[in-house]
Scaffold this active site. Structure first.
Site, PDB file in Angstrom:
ATOM      1  N   THR A 158       1.112  -1.056  -0.723  1.00 42.45           N
ATOM      2  CA  THR A 158      -0.053  -0.130  -0.374  1.00 42.45           C
ATOM      3  C   THR A 158       0.601   1.755   0.207  1.00 42.45           C
ATOM      4  O   THR A 158       0.338   2.387  -0.062  1.00 42.45           O
ATOM      5  CB  THR A 158      -0.982   0.541   1.393  1.00 42.45           C
ATOM      6  N   ASP A 159       2.426   1.265  -0.307  1.00 43.59           N
ATOM      7  CA  ASP A 159       3.114   2.194  -0.087  1.00 43.59           C
ATOM      8  C   ASP A 159       3.838   1.755  -0.509  1.00 43.59           C
ATOM      9  O   ASP A 159       5.820   2.308  -0.572  1.00 43.59           O
ATOM     10  CB  ASP A 159       3.049   2.373   1.326  1.00 43.59           C
ATOM     11  N   LEU A 160       3.843   2.126  -1.682  1.00 39.82           N
ATOM     12  CA  LEU A 160       5.159   0.880  -2.982  1.00 39.82           C
ATOM     13  C   LEU A 160       5.434   2.509  -3.799  1.00 39.82           C
ATOM     14  O   LEU A 160       4.649   3.265  -4.485  1.00 39.82           O
ATOM     15  CB  LEU A 160       4.638   0.765  -4.189  1.00 39.82           C
ATOM     16  N   ASN A 197      11.198   2.937  -1.205  1.00 42.27           N
ATOM     17  CA  ASN A 197      10.449   1.533  -0.707  1.00 42.27           C
ATOM     18  C   ASN A 197      11.486   0.440  -1.469  1.00 42.27           C
ATOM     19  O   ASN A 197      11.119  -1.136  -1.496  1.00 42.27           O
ATOM     20  CB  ASN A 197       9.800   1.471  -0.372  1.00 42.27           C
TER      21      ASN A 197
END
Length: 242
Positions: free
Chosen positions: A166-168, A172
């Site tokens: 959900t936080d690509l 990261n």
């Protein structure tokens, strides 16, 4: 995965990577300092400590809230059940991804500590040696199209494992010295239920859209070396994996 339960605390750990005698102390940065096992640190919402465990270099992270709410309640989360704590969920998700052949840090140990109605949490994961995130790399140089294809392939493997990151974003995604692609930071990510194909592709597209926004944001904010053709190469790698 082994479990160690004490008063108001549960620790989950991989005993092939850390011993039971060490794991209870492993979440205390002072312990690593006293052992002269601290390799360095990085600043984010809090301090991530890089330490040398019995088997491999590791990253020790305390869970902290972000945003406006995080300024009021920094590191406490509402407790429901042990297996629903952030540390347990991330530990199990990383195990799932390692088994699926996705390049992610190996989970070493995770802890949740109950504080009346809330809990605090920590996690210890493999430190990817010689790796740097895409933001740092692209501030210094461009990447060839083959590397973007490798990034796309790794994202596709993530999706084939049915994991919604959900936080690509490009903070990261790491590249190591051998040009291997790694994906990190799975807090609040989850395995999607197996739904019909139309629904399954919605979250995949959402991940990719977020990643594209991240490239465009850092292009303006940090002047990274990136072009639209690089994104096309990434998508090519993503679509080639079967």
């Amino acid at each position: 995965m082994k479990t160690l339960t004490t008063h108001k605390q549960v620790i989950w750990f991989d005993d092939s990577l850390i011993s039971e005698s060490l794991v209870e102390q492993a979440f205390d940065p002072d312990f690593w300092h006293k052992q002269n096992k601290v390799l360095g640190s990085a600043q984010g919402r809090g301090t991530t400590w890089f330490v040398q465990t019995e088997q491999l270099p590791a990253a020790l992270r305390h869970y902290r809230r972000g945003g406006l709410f995080g300024k009021l309640i920094k590191d406490h989360y509402w407790f429901s059940q042990w297996h629903n704590t952030r540390s347990c969920e991330e530990f199990q998700l990383l195990q799932h991804l390692v088994k699926a052949g996705v390049n992610v840090p190996r989970p070493i140990a995770a802890r949740s500590v109950k504080r009346t109605f809330c809990y605090q949490a920590d996690i210890l994961t493999q430190k990817i040696e010689g790796a740097q995130d895409l933001v740092g790399i692209l501030q210094q140089r461009s990447l060839d199209l083959d590397t973007y294809q490798l990034i796309g392939e790794q994202v596709r493997k993530l999706h084939q494992a049915n994991v919604n990151h959900t936080d690509l974003n490009i903070h990261n995604i790491l590249l190591d010295k051998d040009n291997n692609v790694w994906i990190i930071d799975f807090d609040k990510c989850h395995i999607e239920p197996y739904l019909r194909e139309t629904n399954f592709s919605v979250w995949q597209k959402s991940n990719l859209d977020r990643l594209l926004r991240s490239f465009k944001k850092e292009l303006v904010k940090r002047q990274i070396d990136w072009e639209e053709k690089d994104w096309k190469a990434l998508l090519s790698g993503y679509q080639q994996i079967t």
